[in-house]
Each structure stands twice: as C-alpha cells, then as structure tokens.
Design an enzyme around this catalytic site. Sequence first.
Site, mmCIF file in Angstrom:
data_model
loop_
_atom_site.group_PDB
_atom_site.id
_atom_site.type_symbol
_atom_site.label_atom_id
_atom_site.label_comp_id
_atom_site.label_asym_id
_atom_site.label_seq_id
_atom_site.Cartn_x
_atom_site.Cartn_y
_atom_site.Cartn_z
ATOM 1 N N GLN A 126 0.847 -1.201 0.000
ATOM 2 C CA GLN A 126 0.000 0.000 0.000
ATOM 3 C C GLN A 126 0.874 1.239 0.000
ATOM 4 O O GLN A 126 0.370 2.341 -0.117
ATOM 5 C CB GLN A 126 -0.862 0.030 1.254
ATOM 6 C CG GLN A 126 -1.808 -1.127 1.387
ATOM 7 C CD GLN A 126 -2.540 -1.057 2.723
ATOM 8 O OE1 GLN A 126 -3.582 -0.435 2.849
ATOM 9 N NE2 GLN A 126 -1.982 -1.692 3.726
ATOM 10 N N ASN A 127 2.169 1.037 0.193
ATOM 11 C CA ASN A 127 3.057 2.201 0.311
ATOM 12 C C ASN A 127 3.377 2.791 -1.047
ATOM 13 O O ASN A 127 3.365 2.098 -2.063
ATOM 14 C CB ASN A 127 4.352 1.805 1.026
ATOM 15 C CG ASN A 127 4.086 1.383 2.454
ATOM 16 O OD1 ASN A 127 3.023 1.697 2.994
ATOM 17 N ND2 ASN A 127 5.019 0.688 3.055
ATOM 18 N N ILE A 128 3.720 4.051 -1.006
ATOM 19 C CA ILE A 128 3.987 4.787 -2.241
ATOM 20 C C ILE A 128 5.425 5.296 -2.237
ATOM 21 O O ILE A 128 5.796 6.142 -3.027
ATOM 22 C CB ILE A 128 2.994 5.964 -2.377
ATOM 23 C CG1 ILE A 128 3.042 6.884 -1.141
ATOM 24 C CG2 ILE A 128 1.577 5.437 -2.576
ATOM 25 C CD1 ILE A 128 2.151 8.119 -1.251
ATOM 26 N N ASP A 129 6.244 4.763 -1.301
ATOM 27 C CA ASP A 129 7.544 5.388 -1.024
ATOM 28 C C ASP A 129 8.719 4.785 -1.796
ATOM 29 O O ASP A 129 9.861 5.195 -1.583
ATOM 30 C CB ASP A 129 7.828 5.326 0.481
ATOM 31 C CG ASP A 129 7.756 3.904 1.030
ATOM 32 O OD1 ASP A 129 8.025 2.939 0.282
ATOM 33 O OD2 ASP A 129 7.424 3.760 2.223
ATOM 34 N N HIS B 145 -1.208 1.572 -4.505
ATOM 35 C CA HIS B 145 -1.530 3.005 -4.443
ATOM 36 C C HIS B 145 -0.546 3.860 -5.232
ATOM 37 O O HIS B 145 -0.481 5.073 -5.028
ATOM 38 C CB HIS B 145 -1.590 3.457 -2.974
ATOM 39 C CG HIS B 145 -2.682 2.781 -2.197
ATOM 40 N ND1 HIS B 145 -2.701 2.685 -0.823
ATOM 41 C CD2 HIS B 145 -3.816 2.152 -2.620
ATOM 42 C CE1 HIS B 145 -3.789 2.024 -0.436
ATOM 43 N NE2 HIS B 145 -4.471 1.690 -1.505
ATOM 44 N N CYS C 240 2.284 13.749 -16.772
ATOM 45 C CA CYS C 240 1.456 14.877 -17.203
ATOM 46 C C CYS C 240 -0.002 14.429 -17.304
ATOM 47 O O CYS C 240 -0.290 13.395 -17.905
ATOM 48 C CB CYS C 240 1.971 15.380 -18.550
ATOM 49 S SG CYS C 240 0.815 16.500 -19.361
ATOM 50 N N CYS D 296 -0.746 14.767 -21.558
ATOM 51 C CA CYS D 296 -0.093 13.909 -22.567
ATOM 52 C C CYS D 296 0.569 12.679 -21.961
ATOM 53 O O CYS D 296 1.105 11.848 -22.672
ATOM 54 C CB CYS D 296 0.930 14.722 -23.372
ATOM 55 S SG CYS D 296 2.477 15.022 -22.485
ATOM 56 N N CYS E 137 3.981 20.517 -17.613
ATOM 57 C CA CYS E 137 4.644 19.596 -18.547
ATOM 58 C C CYS E 137 5.515 20.380 -19.519
ATOM 59 O O CYS E 137 5.076 21.393 -20.075
ATOM 60 C CB CYS E 137 3.566 18.807 -19.294
ATOM 61 S SG CYS E 137 4.216 17.692 -20.540
ATOM 62 N N GLY F 255 3.065 -4.297 9.017
ATOM 63 C CA GLY F 255 2.875 -2.859 9.219
ATOM 64 C C GLY F 255 1.673 -2.250 8.538
ATOM 65 O O GLY F 255 1.777 -1.180 7.952
#
Length: 258
Positions: A112-115, A130, A138, A141, A162, A202
């Site tokens: 679930q982490n975006i890091d 996620h 962009c 485009c 962009c 976690g």
Amino acid sequence: MKNSEDLIENTDPSINSLKKLVDEADRIVIFTGAGISAESGIATYRGAGGLWTKYDPEKYASIEYFRKDPTYYWNFFKEERHAMMAQAEPSVTHRAVAELEKQGRVSAVITQNIDNLHIKAGSKRVLELHGNTTRFYCCDCRAQYGLDEVKRLADQEVPVYCQKCQGIVRPDVVLFGEMLPANVIDEALREAKICDLMIVIGSSLVVYPAANLPYEAKLSGARLVIINIDATPLDSVADLAIHSSAGEVFPQAVGYES
Ligand code: NAD
Ligand code: ZN
C-alpha cells in the site's frame, strides 16, 4: 535457510512460530503498509508516530483538491515530500523481504506504500496498489517525470507544468477519490489466492479494498501472519498475529543478517 527443526534458542516464541510457518511455505506473498517504512523514518497515518505535518493529507492527497488547487500539493512536495523521499533508505525489514524473494521464496510483494522503498531494497515483483510518489506524469499527454526532475521544475514554478504540452504534472499515486489501478489489484488478488502464506507487515488493515487481500488469501486456504504494532481487525482470523515492530521480528525469523 535453516529448517524448522532448528528453532532459534532463547527467542520470543512468536518469532519461532513465524520461522516455522515461513519454512513450511512454498509460495509466500508479503503484504505491506506504512508501518514497514516507519523504521525508515517515514511517518504512518495511524498508530504510534502517526503523520504530523503542516500540510493536510486530506488536501495534498485528494484528487478533488488537486484539481481545485494543484499548487497546494506542489508546495507540500517542494517543502516536505521531496526531501523525505530522497533521503529515506530501506529498513532492515525491506531488505530481508528482498533477500527472501532473491532466494525464490516470495512470489510477490503487495504494498500500500507509495515510497519506493521495496524497489530501492531490491525487490523485483512489487505490486504497488496506491502507486509510487517518486514517479510523476502529465495529466494531459502522460509524459513521465522523475523525482529530481520535478524538484528542479518545482523550484522554478508551482504547480509543475509539462515541458512538452504545458499540462499539469501530477504524482503517479492513487489520490483519495480515485480508483485503484485495475491491473494491479487483479494481479494482487491472483497472487493472494494462489499463495500458501501471506505475511502482512505494518498495516492497520482498515483501508479498503487493499485490506481485502489478506482476507482473500485466508479464504483461499493460505496461512496468514500479521506483524503490526497495533491490533488489526484481521488478527482473529490470522494463524499468527505478532504485535511488535517489524524489524524486531521479521529479519530474525527469516534468518536475514544485515
Ligand atoms: P496505517 O498508517 O493505517 O497503519 C500503519 C500501522 O503500522 C499501524 O497500525 C501501526 O501500529 C503499525 N506500525 C507502525 N510502526 C510499525 C513498525 N515499526 N512495525 C510494525 N508495525 C508498525 O498504514 P496502512 O495500513 O498502510 O494504510 C495507510 C494508507 O496511507 C495506505 O493507503 C498508504 O498508501 C498510505 N501511506 C503510505 C505511506 C508510505 O508510503 N510509507 C506512509 C503513510 C501512509
Ligand atoms: Zn504533457
């Protein structure tokens, strides 16, 4: 890897129970949430050491707000997020997960982490439910941008536009109000259904639909382990729930030496 007969002496019994489950498994899926990255210095939303910032996640992580005022996100990025993401290093648990995959024991890491820390640690098959806050594109485009490139652009002007079409650039994450990428959730569900052991590390397991995945794994016959400091709603269906810091439990149970 040692076998299950060879339990670690003088060790917390739950670590030995986890070691036994890992040794008996052929196809392990690791499911992670913000807690695995707490030991890398990235604050969680919930539980001990929850996120505190002068920016409000309800705004910087919302698609509705981003459409209304993208400068809010970009100021947050410039002042807080970039430094946090550029400096964060994988924890011993991220590294132990990557090593277990290298040994052929882990079929997928669902996060679930975006890091970006699983990828930075060397994990290859990472299903990012996620998205990933170190990648950008962009809105018009779809041209892609990297972390340092957008920082350079944000230092000149916010929001970031962009360079090809002047559209607004956004992070490649699932913001509040957006759907999860269907291909990733489908793949994650497939992995959950065919694994024989899922280890949650976690996660408060309250964010849906992500939190369905451990449940699906269990329903499909897998064993389920939850390693989380606080109790979770799925502890009662898990084969083993360990309420400790990930770094104190997981690396030792899988025999990882940093
Ligand atoms: P959460 O913030 O809801 O819960 C984190 C859980 O981790 C808590 O229950 C806490 O008890 C536990 N925890 C804290 N430190 C721990 C440690 N050292 N070892 C083991 N457990 C520990 O996290 P979530 O379930 O991932 O849901 C939050 C949502 O916010 C997700 O959708 C995620 O995308 C996003 N988020 C991501 C990050 C990140 O990418 N690092 C950080 C914050 C929030
Ligand atoms: Zn463009």
